[in-house]
Design a protein around this motif. Structure first.
Motif, PDB file in Angstrom:
ATOM      1  N   UNK A  33       1.213   6.652  -6.725  1.00  0.00           N
ATOM      2  CA  UNK A  33       0.098   7.552  -7.020  1.00  0.00           C
ATOM      3  C   UNK A  33       0.542   9.002  -6.821  1.00  0.00           C
ATOM      4  N   UNK A  34       1.308   9.265  -5.755  1.00  0.00           N
ATOM      5  CA  UNK A  34       1.820  10.613  -5.492  1.00  0.00           C
ATOM      6  C   UNK A  34       2.734  11.105  -6.606  1.00  0.00           C
ATOM      7  N   UNK A  35       3.622  10.232  -7.072  1.00  0.00           N
ATOM      8  CA  UNK A  35       4.533  10.599  -8.167  1.00  0.00           C
ATOM      9  C   UNK A  35       3.738  10.879  -9.435  1.00  0.00           C
ATOM     10  N   UNK A  82       0.836  -1.209   0.000  1.00  0.00           N
ATOM     11  CA  UNK A  82       0.000   0.000   0.000  1.00  0.00           C
ATOM     12  C   UNK A  82       0.867   1.254   0.000  1.00  0.00           C
ATOM     13  N   UNK A  83       1.945   1.252   0.785  1.00  0.00           N
ATOM     14  CA  UNK A  83       2.848   2.387   0.843  1.00  0.00           C
ATOM     15  C   UNK A  83       3.461   2.628  -0.539  1.00  0.00           C
ATOM     16  N   UNK A  84       3.894   1.562  -1.197  1.00  0.00           N
ATOM     17  CA  UNK A  84       4.458   1.671  -2.549  1.00  0.00           C
ATOM     18  C   UNK A  84       3.433   2.205  -3.532  1.00  0.00           C
ATOM     19  N   UNK A 136       3.535  14.474 -11.401  1.00  0.00           N
ATOM     20  CA  UNK A 136       3.862  14.595 -12.821  1.00  0.00           C
ATOM     21  C   UNK A 136       2.683  15.195 -13.585  1.00  0.00           C
ATOM     22  N   UNK A 137       1.477  14.725 -13.299  1.00  0.00           N
ATOM     23  CA  UNK A 137       0.278  15.249 -13.975  1.00  0.00           C
ATOM     24  C   UNK A 137       0.091  16.738 -13.670  1.00  0.00           C
ATOM     25  N   UNK A 138       0.308  17.135 -12.426  1.00  0.00           N
ATOM     26  CA  UNK A 138       0.192  18.553 -12.062  1.00  0.00           C
ATOM     27  C   UNK A 138       1.255  19.363 -12.797  1.00  0.00           C
ATOM     28  N   UNK A 139       2.482  18.845 -12.857  1.00  0.00           N
ATOM     29  CA  UNK A 139       3.563  19.529 -13.567  1.00  0.00           C
ATOM     30  C   UNK A 139       3.248  19.709 -15.042  1.00  0.00           C
ATOM     31  N   UNK A 140       2.732  18.677 -15.665  1.00  0.00           N
ATOM     32  CA  UNK A 140       2.353  18.760 -17.084  1.00  0.00           C
ATOM     33  C   UNK A 140       1.208  19.751 -17.257  1.00  0.00           C
ATOM     34  N   UNK A 141       0.233  19.679 -16.377  1.00  0.00           N
ATOM     35  CA  UNK A 141      -0.891  20.614 -16.442  1.00  0.00           C
ATOM     36  C   UNK A 141      -0.430  22.052 -16.299  1.00  0.00           C
TER      37      UNK A 141
END
Length: 187
Positions: free
Chosen positions: A21-23, A14-16, A27-32
């Motif tokens: 999911x966080x990474x 779950x931690x992994x 990345x999605x926020x950075x691209x956005x």
């Protein structure tokens, strides 16, 4: 014991998954953000034709207080853009390789700028109209009010001059341009 081990493995999994999911979210926020920033501030070259859509040459000189002030043959001024540039150690001949590319963009590629009021050099020094000194722009010996928005044409002779020059001094600067051979219609 097997239950504890299974629970620990489940927590690690779950931690992994949460890290993954966080990474992905970062990345999605950075691209956005990048897409949003691009849409708000499109690159200056967006309105230019493709590289190779033109191949035109013009003689160019910049005089400040009746002196040639920038040596465009130096490496820091050579081929800074594929759209428009000086090349082959020649600081007198501008090459334009795409349609719609103006003289202002050439200056921007060096970290310089000019308009109908000021010319700013890479040093950050600005020379602005002040009543006594003025910035003047000539194309083929004729005063032109396009300044940084001017798109050079094959065979042009372009002069950007700042100062309080007399008509005779301006003619002398224009005569320097006439000494430059411009290869018209050559690739």
């Amino acid at each position: 014991m097997a239950k504890d081990r299974a629970a620990r493995l489940g927590k690690k999994k779950r931690k992994g998954q949460l890290i993954a999911i966080g990474v992905i979210a970062a990345v999605a926020i950075g691209i956005g953000f990048g897409v949003y920033n691009y849409m708000q501030n499109p690159p200056r070259s967006q309105g230019f034709g493709a590289v190779g859509s033109a191949h035109e040459h013009a003689a160019f000189k910049l005089f400040i207080n009746n002196e040639e002030s920038v040596d465009f043959s130096l490496p820091q001024y050579q081929v800074k853009s594929r759209f428009i540039h000086f090349e082959a150690g020649d600081g007198n001949l501008v090459h334009r390789h795409a349609t719609g590319v103006d003289m202002g963009f050439l200056f921007e590629t060096f970290g310089m700028k000019f308009d109908n009021q000021c010319v700013t050099l890479t040093s950050g020094t600005s020379y602005c109209n002040d009543g006594e000194n003025t910035l003047k722009f000539f194309v083929n010996g004729v005063r032109n009010d396009m300044y940084d928005k001017y798109v050079l044409k094959d065979g042009d002779k372009i002069l950007l001059s700042y100062g309080s020059e007399s008509d005779e001094q301006i003619r002398g600067q224009l005569n320097v341009l006439d000494l430059i051979t411009v290869p018209v219609g050559q690739q």
